[in-house]
Design a protein around this motif. Structure first.
Motif, PDB file in Angstrom:
ATOM      1  N   LEU A 167      13.394  15.866 -42.966  1.00  0.00           N
ATOM      2  CA  LEU A 167      14.532  16.555 -42.364  1.00  0.00           C
ATOM      3  C   LEU A 167      14.297  18.041 -42.564  1.00  0.00           C
ATOM      4  CD1 LEU A 167      17.538  14.419 -43.720  1.00  0.00           C
ATOM      5  CD2 LEU A 167      16.286  14.123 -41.562  1.00  0.00           C
ATOM      6  N   ILE A 168      14.065  18.778 -41.474  1.00  0.00           N
ATOM      7  CA  ILE A 168      13.855  20.226 -41.548  1.00  0.00           C
ATOM      8  C   ILE A 168      15.199  20.889 -41.296  1.00  0.00           C
ATOM      9  CG2 ILE A 168      12.464  22.165 -40.776  1.00  0.00           C
ATOM     10  CD1 ILE A 168      10.860  19.789 -41.858  1.00  0.00           C
ATOM     11  N   LEU A 169      15.799  21.414 -42.339  1.00  0.00           N
ATOM     12  CA  LEU A 169      17.180  21.901 -42.300  1.00  0.00           C
ATOM     13  C   LEU A 169      17.220  23.415 -42.207  1.00  0.00           C
ATOM     14  CD1 LEU A 169      17.911  19.601 -45.286  1.00  0.00           C
ATOM     15  CD2 LEU A 169      18.971  19.223 -43.042  1.00  0.00           C
ATOM     16  N   ASP A 170      17.735  23.929 -41.083  1.00  0.00           N
ATOM     17  CA  ASP A 170      17.820  25.364 -40.859  1.00  0.00           C
ATOM     18  C   ASP A 170      19.266  25.814 -41.073  1.00  0.00           C
ATOM     19  OD1 ASP A 170      17.917  27.987 -39.846  1.00  0.00           O
ATOM     20  OD2 ASP A 170      16.303  27.580 -38.424  1.00  0.00           O
ATOM     21  N   TYR A 171      19.521  26.384 -42.237  1.00  0.00           N
ATOM     22  CA  TYR A 171      20.885  26.770 -42.577  1.00  0.00           C
ATOM     23  C   TYR A 171      21.315  28.053 -41.871  1.00  0.00           C
ATOM     24  CZ  TYR A 171      20.827  23.045 -45.982  1.00  0.00           C
ATOM     25  OH  TYR A 171      20.762  21.804 -46.560  1.00  0.00           O
ATOM     26  N   ALA A 172      20.355  28.808 -41.349  1.00  0.00           N
ATOM     27  CA  ALA A 172      20.697  30.029 -40.611  1.00  0.00           C
ATOM     28  C   ALA A 172      21.264  29.682 -39.239  1.00  0.00           C
ATOM     29  CB  ALA A 172      19.465  30.917 -40.475  1.00  0.00           C
ATOM     30  N   THR A 173      20.669  28.700 -38.574  1.00  0.00           N
ATOM     31  CA  THR A 173      21.126  28.317 -37.236  1.00  0.00           C
ATOM     32  C   THR A 173      22.041  27.107 -37.259  1.00  0.00           C
ATOM     33  OG1 THR A 173      19.203  26.868 -36.872  1.00  0.00           O
ATOM     34  CG2 THR A 173      18.972  29.190 -36.259  1.00  0.00           C
ATOM     35  N   GLN A 174      22.216  26.480 -38.449  1.00  0.00           N
ATOM     36  CA  GLN A 174      23.042  25.280 -38.583  1.00  0.00           C
ATOM     37  C   GLN A 174      22.531  24.149 -37.673  1.00  0.00           C
ATOM     38  OE1 GLN A 174      26.297  24.995 -40.756  1.00  0.00           O
ATOM     39  NE2 GLN A 174      24.692  26.267 -41.647  1.00  0.00           N
ATOM     40  N   THR A 175      21.211  24.018 -37.652  1.00  0.00           N
ATOM     41  CA  THR A 175      20.578  22.945 -36.898  1.00  0.00           C
ATOM     42  C   THR A 175      19.473  22.329 -37.747  1.00  0.00           C
ATOM     43  OG1 THR A 175      18.922  24.391 -35.859  1.00  0.00           O
ATOM     44  CG2 THR A 175      21.021  24.076 -34.688  1.00  0.00           C
ATOM     45  N   TYR A 176      18.997  21.146 -37.330  1.00  0.00           N
ATOM     46  CA  TYR A 176      17.913  20.509 -38.062  1.00  0.00           C
ATOM     47  C   TYR A 176      16.998  19.746 -37.114  1.00  0.00           C
ATOM     48  CZ  TYR A 176      20.434  15.970 -37.898  1.00  0.00           C
ATOM     49  OH  TYR A 176      21.068  14.813 -37.507  1.00  0.00           O
ATOM     50  N   ALA A 177      15.814  19.399 -37.642  1.00  0.00           N
ATOM     51  CA  ALA A 177      14.847  18.603 -36.906  1.00  0.00           C
ATOM     52  C   ALA A 177      14.512  17.371 -37.736  1.00  0.00           C
ATOM     53  CB  ALA A 177      13.583  19.413 -36.621  1.00  0.00           C
ATOM     54  N   VAL A 178      14.074  16.316 -37.066  1.00  0.00           N
ATOM     55  CA  VAL A 178      13.680  15.082 -37.736  1.00  0.00           C
ATOM     56  C   VAL A 178      12.227  14.778 -37.390  1.00  0.00           C
ATOM     57  CG1 VAL A 178      14.107  12.624 -38.029  1.00  0.00           C
ATOM     58  CG2 VAL A 178      16.026  14.179 -37.606  1.00  0.00           C
ATOM     59  N   GLU A 179      11.417  14.538 -38.412  1.00  0.00           N
ATOM     60  CA  GLU A 179      10.027  14.154 -38.208  1.00  0.00           C
ATOM     61  C   GLU A 179       9.795  12.767 -38.799  1.00  0.00           C
ATOM     62  OE1 GLU A 179       7.439  17.087 -39.846  1.00  0.00           O
ATOM     63  OE2 GLU A 179       8.126  18.681 -38.494  1.00  0.00           O
ATOM     64  N   LEU A 180       9.059  11.949 -38.075  1.00  0.00           N
ATOM     65  CA  LEU A 180       8.696  10.609 -38.538  1.00  0.00           C
ATOM     66  C   LEU A 180       7.176  10.505 -38.537  1.00  0.00           C
ATOM     67  CD1 LEU A 180       9.636   7.707 -39.314  1.00  0.00           C
ATOM     68  CD2 LEU A 180       9.457   7.151 -36.873  1.00  0.00           C
ATOM     69  N   ASP A 181       6.605  10.332 -39.726  1.00  0.00           N
ATOM     70  CA  ASP A 181       5.151  10.247 -39.877  1.00  0.00           C
ATOM     71  C   ASP A 181       4.441  11.445 -39.252  1.00  0.00           C
ATOM     72  OD1 ASP A 181       5.450   7.761 -41.153  1.00  0.00           O
ATOM     73  OD2 ASP A 181       5.482   6.721 -39.226  1.00  0.00           O
ATOM     74  N   GLY A 182       5.040  12.633 -39.429  1.00  0.00           N
ATOM     75  CA  GLY A 182       4.423  13.866 -38.968  1.00  0.00           C
ATOM     76  C   GLY A 182       4.711  14.230 -37.526  1.00  0.00           C
ATOM     77  N   ALA A 183       5.349  13.356 -36.765  1.00  0.00           N
ATOM     78  CA  ALA A 183       5.677  13.633 -35.370  1.00  0.00           C
ATOM     79  C   ALA A 183       7.157  13.982 -35.251  1.00  0.00           C
ATOM     80  CB  ALA A 183       5.358  12.423 -34.490  1.00  0.00           C
ATOM     81  N   THR A 184       7.473  15.028 -34.497  1.00  0.00           N
ATOM     82  CA  THR A 184       8.864  15.450 -34.331  1.00  0.00           C
ATOM     83  C   THR A 184       9.598  14.515 -33.385  1.00  0.00           C
ATOM     84  OG1 THR A 184       8.281  17.780 -34.695  1.00  0.00           O
ATOM     85  CG2 THR A 184      10.385  17.334 -33.605  1.00  0.00           C
ATOM     86  N   LEU A 185      10.671  13.898 -33.869  1.00  0.00           N
ATOM     87  CA  LEU A 185      11.500  13.049 -33.031  1.00  0.00           C
ATOM     88  C   LEU A 185      12.523  13.867 -32.255  1.00  0.00           C
ATOM     89  CD1 LEU A 185      12.286   9.955 -35.331  1.00  0.00           C
ATOM     90  CD2 LEU A 185      10.465  10.227 -33.632  1.00  0.00           C
ATOM     91  N   ALA A 186      13.083  14.870 -32.909  1.00  0.00           N
ATOM     92  CA  ALA A 186      14.087  15.718 -32.266  1.00  0.00           C
ATOM     93  C   ALA A 186      14.221  17.000 -33.066  1.00  0.00           C
ATOM     94  CB  ALA A 186      15.431  14.998 -32.182  1.00  0.00           C
ATOM     95  N   SER A 187      14.627  18.072 -32.389  1.00  0.00           N
ATOM     96  CA  SER A 187      14.838  19.354 -33.057  1.00  0.00           C
ATOM     97  C   SER A 187      16.051  20.045 -32.457  1.00  0.00           C
ATOM     98  CB  SER A 187      13.594  20.253 -32.916  1.00  0.00           C
ATOM     99  OG  SER A 187      13.303  20.495 -31.552  1.00  0.00           O
ATOM    100  N   GLY A 188      16.536  21.073 -33.140  1.00  0.00           N
ATOM    101  CA  GLY A 188      17.713  21.780 -32.655  1.00  0.00           C
ATOM    102  C   GLY A 188      18.975  20.947 -32.690  1.00  0.00           C
ATOM    103  N   ILE A 189      19.025  19.935 -33.577  1.00  0.00           N
ATOM    104  CA  ILE A 189      20.205  19.076 -33.689  1.00  0.00           C
ATOM    105  C   ILE A 189      21.279  19.815 -34.491  1.00  0.00           C
ATOM    106  CG2 ILE A 189      21.050  16.814 -34.403  1.00  0.00           C
ATOM    107  CD1 ILE A 189      18.092  15.940 -34.587  1.00  0.00           C
ATOM    108  N   ALA A 190      22.478  19.834 -33.998  1.00  0.00           N
ATOM    109  CA  ALA A 190      23.556  20.547 -34.687  1.00  0.00           C
ATOM    110  C   ALA A 190      23.953  19.838 -35.975  1.00  0.00           C
ATOM    111  CB  ALA A 190      24.769  20.665 -33.771  1.00  0.00           C
TER     112      ALA A 190
END
Length: 264
Positions: A167-190
């Motif tokens: 879980l890549i958590l960006d507290y500045a933009t209040q969004t996060y990304a999810v990676e599964l086995d090194g591949a990004t499933l989704a990003s910019g999630i609120a």
């Protein structure tokens, strides 16, 4: 004058190099020491969350691990939502919270969750629910992002094999990304913002609690196992810009010293 430009560019490169390195804030493989076989509740700063007050399970076990000799096992049959959590209360612009996960298949599966809240367990930031195609609480392999009204599907989690989740958590933009086995499933999630009902988008400013749990209460007879948990800082985008500026400065200087290159 040229030497001063060189020195400045090298300084930029050096600063970028130092700042761009990720820093591990917390990591554990749940090994002995300090963890011993048995209930994880109360061990090395870990507690157990449960709506039904369960504290004896989950457990540190050695029957199924991804590396080392110990991991954390959570029975799907435990009554109510339950799982271990840590309270690191880390504050940083961007954090990477990761874990190795294994979910067994069974005749009656439960739903699972990996996520993080703000301080004191208040307000979800980012996370995933793994459940059926129609319900995050029911057993299955559908991966939902903890955002909106909890219906955003971002992938599939294959059972009976180890996976690494970030879980890549960006507290500045209040969004996060999810990676599964090194591949990004989704990003910019609120960020979700609240713990119950539809997400309201309230600001979450720190990684207060880190948790992984079973929804339980559905008579499930599956098992979830978790290993190699870590939290690390992630280089800020500004760092990459700074590094690029240093490289550009060196490139321009080199072109000035070799006019022939400009005509090639």
């Amino acid at each position: 004058m040229r030497w001063s430009v060189i020195v400045s560019a090298i300084a930029l490169l050096s600063l970028g190099s130092v700042r761009s390195e990720a820093a591990v804030l917390y990591t554990t493989g749940f090994e002995n020491p300090p963890f011993t076989l048995g209930a994880i509740n109360g061990q090395a700063g870990w507690s157990v969350f449960s709506a039904s007050g369960q504290t004896s399970l989950p457990v540190i076990e050695n029957a199924f691990v991804n590396s080392g000799t110990q991991a954390v096992g959570i029975p799907g049959a435990v009554g109510g939502q339950t799982g271990p959590f840590l309270q690191p209360n880390f504050v940083a612009p961007v954090l990477d919270m990761s874990i190795d996960m294994y979910l067994f298949s069974s005749s009656n599966e439960t739903g699972w969750q990996f996520g993080t809240t703000g301080a004191g367990g208040n307000g979800f930031a980012g996370g995933i629910d793994i459940g059926s195609a129609s319900s995050v609480h029911g057993g299955g392999t559908t991966i939902y992002a903890i955002t909106g009204n909890y219906t955003t599907v971002i992938g599939t989690f294959t059972r009976n094999t180890w996976h690494h989740v970030d879980l890549i958590l960006d507290y500045a933009t209040q969004t996060y990304a999810v990676e599964l086995d090194g591949a990004t499933l989704a990003s910019g999630i609120a960020f979700c913002g609240n713990n119950f009902g539809n997400c309201n988008g309230a600001a979450v400013t720190s990684l207060g609690w880190a948790l992984f749990d079973s929804f339980g209460g559905t008579g499930g007879n599956d098992l979830g196992v978790f290993d190699n948990f870590s939290i690390a800082t992630v280089p800020e985008p500004a760092t990459i810009t700074l590094l690029g500026a240093g490289l550009l400065g060196l490139g321009l200087l080199r072109r000035r010293r070799h006019p022939a290159l400009q005509r090639a």
